[in-house]
Design a protein around this motif. Structure first.
Motif, mmCIF file in Angstrom:
data_model
loop_
_atom_site.group_PDB
_atom_site.id
_atom_site.type_symbol
_atom_site.label_atom_id
_atom_site.label_comp_id
_atom_site.label_asym_id
_atom_site.label_seq_id
_atom_site.Cartn_x
_atom_site.Cartn_y
_atom_site.Cartn_z
ATOM 1 N N PHE A 194 -62.858 18.678 58.909
ATOM 2 C CA PHE A 194 -61.985 19.511 59.739
ATOM 3 C C PHE A 194 -62.772 20.763 60.120
ATOM 4 C CE2 PHE A 194 -57.660 21.966 59.753
ATOM 5 C CZ PHE A 194 -57.702 22.034 61.134
ATOM 6 N N ILE A 195 -63.067 20.898 61.418
ATOM 7 C CA ILE A 195 -63.856 22.016 61.931
ATOM 8 C C ILE A 195 -62.981 22.895 62.822
ATOM 9 C CG2 ILE A 195 -65.785 22.646 63.456
ATOM 10 C CD1 ILE A 195 -67.231 20.152 62.456
ATOM 11 N N VAL A 196 -63.065 24.195 62.617
ATOM 12 C CA VAL A 196 -62.299 25.156 63.409
ATOM 13 C C VAL A 196 -63.267 26.112 64.098
ATOM 14 C CG1 VAL A 196 -60.621 27.041 63.345
ATOM 15 C CG2 VAL A 196 -60.287 25.019 61.909
ATOM 16 N N ILE A 197 -63.131 26.263 65.403
ATOM 17 C CA ILE A 197 -63.943 27.205 66.170
ATOM 18 C C ILE A 197 -63.056 28.368 66.574
ATOM 19 C CG2 ILE A 197 -65.406 27.545 68.194
ATOM 20 C CD1 ILE A 197 -65.820 24.472 68.210
ATOM 21 N N GLY A 198 -63.387 29.580 66.123
ATOM 22 C CA GLY A 198 -62.555 30.726 66.465
ATOM 23 C C GLY A 198 -62.974 31.981 65.727
ATOM 24 N N GLU A 199 -62.171 33.009 65.862
ATOM 25 C CA GLU A 199 -62.441 34.293 65.222
ATOM 26 C C GLU A 199 -61.528 34.455 64.015
ATOM 27 O OE1 GLU A 199 -63.174 38.869 66.620
ATOM 28 O OE2 GLU A 199 -61.341 37.902 67.337
ATOM 29 N N ARG A 200 -62.119 34.536 62.849
ATOM 30 C CA ARG A 200 -61.338 34.612 61.619
ATOM 31 C C ARG A 200 -60.525 35.908 61.566
ATOM 32 N NH1 ARG A 200 -63.730 33.506 55.525
ATOM 33 N NH2 ARG A 200 -61.718 33.471 54.445
ATOM 34 N N GLN A 201 -59.230 35.765 61.367
ATOM 35 C CA GLN A 201 -58.301 36.896 61.295
ATOM 36 C C GLN A 201 -58.467 37.821 62.498
ATOM 37 O OE1 GLN A 201 -59.160 38.463 57.338
ATOM 38 N NE2 GLN A 201 -57.547 37.194 56.462
ATOM 39 N N GLY A 202 -58.581 37.206 63.671
ATOM 40 C CA GLY A 202 -58.780 37.967 64.895
ATOM 41 C C GLY A 202 -58.073 37.337 66.080
ATOM 42 N N ALA A 203 -58.839 36.955 67.100
ATOM 43 C CA ALA A 203 -58.270 36.524 68.369
ATOM 44 C C ALA A 203 -57.758 35.093 68.370
ATOM 45 C CB ALA A 203 -59.308 36.693 69.478
ATOM 46 N N THR A 204 -58.085 34.321 67.341
ATOM 47 C CA THR A 204 -57.635 32.923 67.335
ATOM 48 C C THR A 204 -56.958 32.565 66.022
ATOM 49 O OG1 THR A 204 -59.633 31.936 66.371
ATOM 50 C CG2 THR A 204 -59.654 32.339 68.744
ATOM 51 N N ASN A 205 -56.094 31.583 66.106
ATOM 52 C CA ASN A 205 -55.346 31.063 64.957
ATOM 53 C C ASN A 205 -54.417 32.116 64.356
ATOM 54 O OD1 ASN A 205 -58.157 29.488 64.947
ATOM 55 N ND2 ASN A 205 -56.553 28.125 64.177
ATOM 56 N N SER A 206 -53.439 31.626 63.624
ATOM 57 C CA SER A 206 -52.459 32.524 63.004
ATOM 58 C C SER A 206 -53.047 33.195 61.772
ATOM 59 C CB SER A 206 -51.209 31.738 62.617
ATOM 60 O OG SER A 206 -51.521 30.774 61.612
ATOM 61 N N GLN A 207 -52.522 34.341 61.435
ATOM 62 C CA GLN A 207 -52.941 35.017 60.207
ATOM 63 C C GLN A 207 -52.650 34.138 58.986
ATOM 64 O OE1 GLN A 207 -54.519 38.150 59.753
ATOM 65 N NE2 GLN A 207 -54.887 37.809 61.929
ATOM 66 N N ALA A 208 -51.524 33.429 59.044
ATOM 67 C CA ALA A 208 -51.162 32.554 57.928
ATOM 68 C C ALA A 208 -52.215 31.462 57.724
ATOM 69 C CB ALA A 208 -49.793 31.928 58.171
ATOM 70 N N PHE A 209 -52.763 30.956 58.814
ATOM 71 C CA PHE A 209 -53.783 29.919 58.690
ATOM 72 C C PHE A 209 -55.000 30.442 57.947
ATOM 73 C CE2 PHE A 209 -57.671 27.894 60.187
ATOM 74 C CZ PHE A 209 -57.406 26.562 59.926
ATOM 75 N N TRP A 210 -55.482 31.618 58.357
ATOM 76 C CA TRP A 210 -56.675 32.171 57.714
ATOM 77 C C TRP A 210 -56.414 32.520 56.251
ATOM 78 C CZ3 TRP A 210 -60.626 30.742 60.201
ATOM 79 C CH2 TRP A 210 -60.686 30.763 61.595
ATOM 80 N N GLN A 211 -55.186 32.827 55.933
ATOM 81 C CA GLN A 211 -54.851 33.133 54.545
ATOM 82 C C GLN A 211 -54.770 31.865 53.691
ATOM 83 O OE1 GLN A 211 -51.189 35.303 54.959
ATOM 84 N NE2 GLN A 211 -52.172 37.086 55.896
#
Length: 239
Positions: A194-211
């Motif tokens: 599972f690969i995610v391309i984005g900005e951690r705790q920033g412009a992409t994905n929910s905060q809950a996801f990064w947590q």
């Protein structure tokens, strides 16, 4: 701005910059990127950092006051690519080679694929997007390959047993399905990558996801990945 007008603007700056090697390098790299996408090709190499340091600007601003306008023009690259080509994630052929080495053998599911530029480069890939972004900056999508219009979570539920890799590209920060996807894959004990391309705790994905997600950014996927403006996106593997 239309891409050919953007290129013409860069050419004018290139003619003004005299012996400023660094400025010419940034201009040429930006032009090469725009030209590649205009021909539906992937740029061969990664972009350099397009901004100038304060020291560089102070050193040359008296003789070359156009540097400030050039800096602003280079910063417009992202919006130019979005509006003209529906490109949100800029990557190179060199980085693509790195990604292919990292992927597990078999099929890949590319979620929130946009115009399927990445999915079109992967053999045996399934490209999925709900196409909500059409209502935003780019209203005339021209996908590079067939895109199945579908919610990302529904796509994972449908295809997870058929694929060995799942790539989530640039999920909007207001999304809620990323945590649902994470929970579903954990429940299924899915054994793929599972690969995610984005900005951690920033412009992409929910905060809950990064947590909730356990992620790492392996050098193998990031050494040739170069964020080109204020968004510090990286390539993460969810473990």
């Amino acid at each position: 701005m239309e891409w050919h007008k953007y290129l013409a603007k860069l050419t004018k700056f290139d003619q003004q910059c005299g012996q400023l090697t660094l400025a010419h390098k940034k201009i040429k790299a930006t032009q090469a990127t725009v030209k590649a996408y205009s021909m539906r090709q992937i740029p061969p190499t990664s972009l350099p950092k397009l901004s100038f340091s304060e020291h560089y600007l102070e050193l040359h601003m008296l003789k070359h006051p156009e540097l400030f306008a050039l800096a602003s023009c280079l910063a417009d690259l992202r919006q130019t690519l979005i509006e003209n080509f529906g490109v949100w994630h800029v990557f190179s052929q060199v980085w693509l080679t790195d990604l292919k080495k990292e992927l597990q053998p078999g099929k890949s599911l590319v979620l929130m694929c946009g115009n399927a530029i990445l999915a079109a480069q992967l053999p045996d890939a399934i490209a999925v997007d709900d196409l909500d972004w059409q209502k935003q900056d780019n209203t005339t999508p021209r996908p590079w390959r067939t895109v199945e219009k579908m919610d990302a979570l529904l796509a994972v539920e449908k295809y997870c047993e058929q694929v060995d890799n799942i790539i989530l590209e640039w999920a909007p920060e207001q999304t809620t399905c990323d945590t649902a996807i994470l929970a579903f894959l954990r429940t299924k004990k899915w054994a793929g990558k599972f690969i995610v391309i984005g900005e951690r705790q920033g412009a992409t994905n929910s905060q809950a996801f990064w947590q909730q997600a356990q992620v790492n950014a392996p050098p193998s996927l990031n050494v040739h990945h170069q964020p080109f403006d204020f968004i510090s996106d990286r390539v993460y593997v969810v473990t």
